[in-house]
Every structure is written in structure tokens, then in C-alpha cells.
Design an enzyme around this catalytic site. Structure first.
Site, PDB file in Angstrom:
ATOM      1  N   ARG A 147      -2.629   4.885   7.945  1.00 26.29           N
ATOM      2  CA  ARG A 147      -3.825   5.765   8.598  1.00 26.29           C
ATOM      3  C   ARG A 147      -3.968   6.402  10.045  1.00 26.29           C
ATOM      4  NH1 ARG A 147      -8.608   2.287   6.657  1.00 26.29           N
ATOM      5  NH2 ARG A 147      -7.714   2.076   4.373  1.00 26.29           N
ATOM      6  N   ARG A 150     -10.439   7.270  12.090  1.00 27.67           N
ATOM      7  CA  ARG A 150     -10.968   7.480  12.282  1.00 27.67           C
ATOM      8  C   ARG A 150     -10.570   7.538  13.720  1.00 27.67           C
ATOM      9  NH1 ARG A 150     -14.092   2.871  10.213  1.00 27.67           N
ATOM     10  NH2 ARG A 150     -11.743   2.143   9.509  1.00 27.67           N
ATOM     11  N   ARG A 178     -16.401  14.150  10.559  1.00 28.31           N
ATOM     12  CA  ARG A 178     -17.549  12.441  10.262  1.00 28.31           C
ATOM     13  C   ARG A 178     -18.800  12.968  10.286  1.00 28.31           C
ATOM     14  NH1 ARG A 178     -18.252  10.358   7.229  1.00 28.31           N
ATOM     15  NH2 ARG A 178     -17.817   8.007   7.585  1.00 28.31           N
ATOM     16  N   ASP A 229      -7.794   8.289  -0.648  1.00 27.07           N
ATOM     17  CA  ASP A 229      -8.541   6.939  -0.390  1.00 27.07           C
ATOM     18  C   ASP A 229      -7.392   6.115  -1.951  1.00 27.07           C
ATOM     19  OD1 ASP A 229      -9.406   4.243   1.689  1.00 27.07           O
ATOM     20  OD2 ASP A 229     -10.170   3.907  -0.763  1.00 27.07           O
ATOM     21  N   TYR A 237     -10.489  -4.930  -5.986  1.00 27.65           N
ATOM     22  CA  TYR A 237     -11.712  -3.883  -5.692  1.00 27.65           C
ATOM     23  C   TYR A 237     -12.082  -4.243  -6.941  1.00 27.65           C
ATOM     24  CZ  TYR A 237     -10.470  -2.743  -0.777  1.00 27.65           C
ATOM     25  OH  TYR A 237      -9.314  -2.268  -0.006  1.00 27.65           O
TER      26      TYR A 237
END
Ligand code: CP3
Length: 347
Positions: free
Chosen positions: A27, A31, A40, A76, A153
């Protein structure tokens, strides 16, 4: 020009010792970077994933700030599932969500999509980012989620709750549907990984983030055959190293050694030394700084990074420095920069 094949990362994944451990961070594109946050504000997450020039740009962002030894393509683990007919949404604050969770009855209707038409945007982003990085001698990592984690998921509909009861009930009570689903995902993911390598990815990582919810017997019965098949199918098609990453799986490490992965990624819940002993083979190990350390003081970062580095040096096969799970949004930029300098021996 520096040859990517001679980069520290690819050498380490091939089992060759070098002057220091290579470093990249799960990652690393995300963010905690202000330049990512700025993008974003203008684009949704799916827009970023689906626009190759933007996905390539985000992939390169951390490499412009830090002297990391690899890029990881911005995508992703869930995006390839859209092509199977699942509607995916990344809602603010709640994480990813599928509008209709998978029921056993829906299985006969699932078809593996043609990879170019379903995730061509990621393949194109790989091609752009890898060309830019190759000039700098930096490898690009492609990736996918593992069949088990992706199934969780699909079945839960969102990030699986602790215990993963819905997924495990599906697995046990609808074993035929489970095995059918695993085969479909294995077909999809092997094509996806092969296509990523052909598009320019120099290494491939399989993320099985939630595998730690299973005991060894269930792992052997419901998961292992598909991971072995996935790795074997990619291996016959393309010649790139493959990393298998999972969390909370110390008890599964003895079994993971037979996957034939080139490198095993571990989290901080096991020491590197114990991981090596449990795996039982001198395979390169990637990890395992607790990402929370990167939100703490400079002194703590120095102490913990040095501790992991020193432990890495005692391993029989090369160590690849990484966090034990993805960097968290509150991570301090100064601490990441400090980490990279420490691993590079510049401090
Ligand atoms: O590592 C990288 O820099 C490459 C990009 C990457 C993303 N997701 C982008 C992303 C990678 C390798 C992933 C893998 C991923 N995605 C995993 C496996 C690794 C892990 O962390 O266990 C999982 C389980 C997911 C599913 C997922 N995607 C979740 C649970 C979330 C929301 C929670 C979170 O961590 O933000 C996402 C969204 C997501 N995928 C973001 C990013 C950068 C957040 C982006 C944003 O909100 O702007």
C-alpha cells in the site's frame, strides 16, 4: 542503463544474496501520500483504477518521493471480480462492497471473462508504469487476491467480519459450490497474473489477507489445491518470481512451504526467524514491520527498523524489507523516508 533483472529485488526473489535488503511497502501508493489525496478529490477510486494514465501516475507517486526498490501497480484485488458479473462499490468510509453477495445457487451462471476486455485498463497501466520504471532499473510488481480471500468478499459482500462465519458456512455446507467457485477464480486469476507479466510486471504477489481464519486441515482441503494450481499455471507460462503473502498464518507456515512460491510474505505476529523455522526451507522471506510503527516516534522507527533488518540478516535466504500488512493512512511521510534511508544504509 541499469538492468531490472539485476535489481536488488529480483535478485532477492531469485534467492541471490546482495549487499543489502531491498525495500518496498505494501500500500505504498495510497492515502498517506498528499499527492494521492489530491487526485482522490477529483476522481473516485474506480476512476483511478480504470484510467491507465492515472493508475500509472499513482503507481509512480511513492517512487518520486522515496528511494524504494519496487513499484506495485495501482489496482485492487477486487477489480477483476467485476468481470465475473459482480457490482463493486468503494463507498467512503465503509470499504469495498458488492451489491449482491454470492449465493451457492448463482454458481452455474458464473463465466470467466476475457481478461483483456475485463481488466485491460490495469494491463495498460502496467505497460505504462513498467516502461517508466525500467529506465530507472526499478521492477514493477503485479498482484492479485488469492481465491480464498476473494471468495470471502464475494460471499460476505463486504470486508469479512472477524470469524468469517458466512464464508466458512458456505465452504462447509456447500462444498461443491465452494470448489466450483475456487476453480473459476483459479482460472480467472491465473490468466490475470500471466497477462500482467506479459504486460510488463517483473514479479507477482498473491494477497491472501484473510487466510488466517482457517485451520490447517481446512486449508489443505478447501484452499491449498487451488493455490498450488494457480502458482503452477503461472509458472509454466511466464518466468517471473511469485510471492505469497498472508496474515495471521503462523500455524499454516509449515503447509505454505509446499506452494512452491519464490518468496513468502509474513506479518509482524511471527518473528522472521520463527517464520523461517516454520516454513522449513531456506526461501526468501518478505516483511514484517508492524505498520503502526510508522505512526510513532523517530526513535521507535529507528529501533524497530534496525531490529527487523538485523533479524533479516540472520536468515539463510535473502530478506526483503516490507511492512507486515499495508501502510495505514495516518502514516508519517518523515517516518517512511527514515525507514527507506535506514534500510539503504544511509543512516
Ligand atoms: O499496495 C499498493 O500500493 C497497490 C495498490 C493496492 C490497493 N489495494 C489499492 C487500494 C493493493 C495491493 C490492494 C490490495 C488489497 N485490497 C487487499 C490485500 C492487501 C491487504 O491490505 O490486506 C485487500 C484486502 C483489499 C480490499 C480493499 N480495498 C479494502 C479493504 C479497502 C478499503 C480499506 C482501505 O484499506 O482503504 C480497499 C480500498 C483501496 N484499495 C484503497 C487503496 C489505495 C483505499 C483508497 C482510497 O480510499 O482512496
Amino acid at each position: 542503463m541499469i538492468n531490472v533483472e539485476e535489481s536488488l529485488l529480483l535478485k532477492a526473489y531469485r534467492g541471490e544474496r546482495a549487499e543489502r535488503a531491498p525495500v518496498w511497502l505494501m500500500r505504498q501508493a495510497g492515502r498517506f501520500l498528499p499527492e494521492y489525496q489530491q487526485l482522490r478529490e477529483r476522481f473516485t477510486l474506480l476512476e483511478l483504477f480504470r484510467t491507465p494514465a492515472l493508475a500509472a501516475q499513482v503507481t509512480l507517486q511513492p517512487l518520486e518521493r522515496f528511494e524504494l526498490d519496487a513499484g506495485i501497480i495501482f489496482a485492487d484485488i477486487l477489480t477483476p471480480l467485476i468481470g465475473l458479473g459482480f457490482e463493486l462499490e468503494f463507498a467512503e468510509g465503509t470499504g469495498p462492497r458488492f451489491s449482491r453477495p454470492l449465493e451457492p445457487e448463482a454458481l452455474p451462471g458464473l463465466r470467466v471473462p476475457e481478461i483483456e476486455s475485463s481488466v485491460g485498463y490495469t494491463l495498460e497501466a502496467i505497460s505504462i508504469a513498467s516502461q517508466t520504471l525500467r529506465v530507472r532499473g526499478i521492477p514493477l510488481i503485479g498482484f492479485c487476491g488469492a481465491p480464498f480471500t476473494l471468495s470471502s468478499y464475494l460471499i460476505e459482500g463486504s470486508s469479512p467480519a472477524r470469524g468469517m462465519h458466512k464464508t466458512k458456512r458456505f465452504m462447509i455446507e456447500h462444498a461443491d459450490a465452494w470448489h466450483g467457485l475456487q476453480q473459476i477464480l483459479t482460472d480467472l486469476l491465473s490468466e490475470y497474473l500471466i497477462a500482467q507479466a506479459r504486460a510488463g510486471a517483473n514479479a507477482l504477489q498473491i494477497f491472501d489477507s484473510w487466510l488466517g481464519n482457517l485451520g490447517p486441515a481446512d486449508y489443505r482441503e478447501f484452499v491449498e489445491p487451488y493455490l498450488r494450481e494457480l502458482i503452477a499455471r503461472v509458472r509454466v507460462a511466464v518466468d517471473v518470481p511469485m510471492v505469497f503473502f498472508s496474515t495471521e498464518t503462523s500455524a499454516l507456515l509449515p503447509a505454505l512451504s509446499s506452494l512452491n512460491a519464490d518468496c513468502i510474505g509474513v506479518d509482524w505476529r511471527v518473528s522472521l526467524k520463527d517464520a523461517e523455522r516454520l516454513i522449513g526451507l531456506p526461501v526468501p522471506i518478505q516483511g514484517n514491520l508492524d505498520p503502526i510503527v510508522l505512526c510513532s516516534s523517530r526513535e521507535r522507527v529507528i529501533r524497530e527498523v534496525r531490529r527487523v533488518l538485523e533479524e533479516g540478516k540472520t536468515l539463510k535466504a535473502p530478506h526483503i524489507f516490507n511492512v507486515g500488512h499495508g501502510v495505514i493512512p495516518e502514516t508519517s511521510l518523515d517516518n517512511v523516508s527514515l525507514l527507506v534511508k535506514l534500510v539503504r544504509g544511509e543512516l
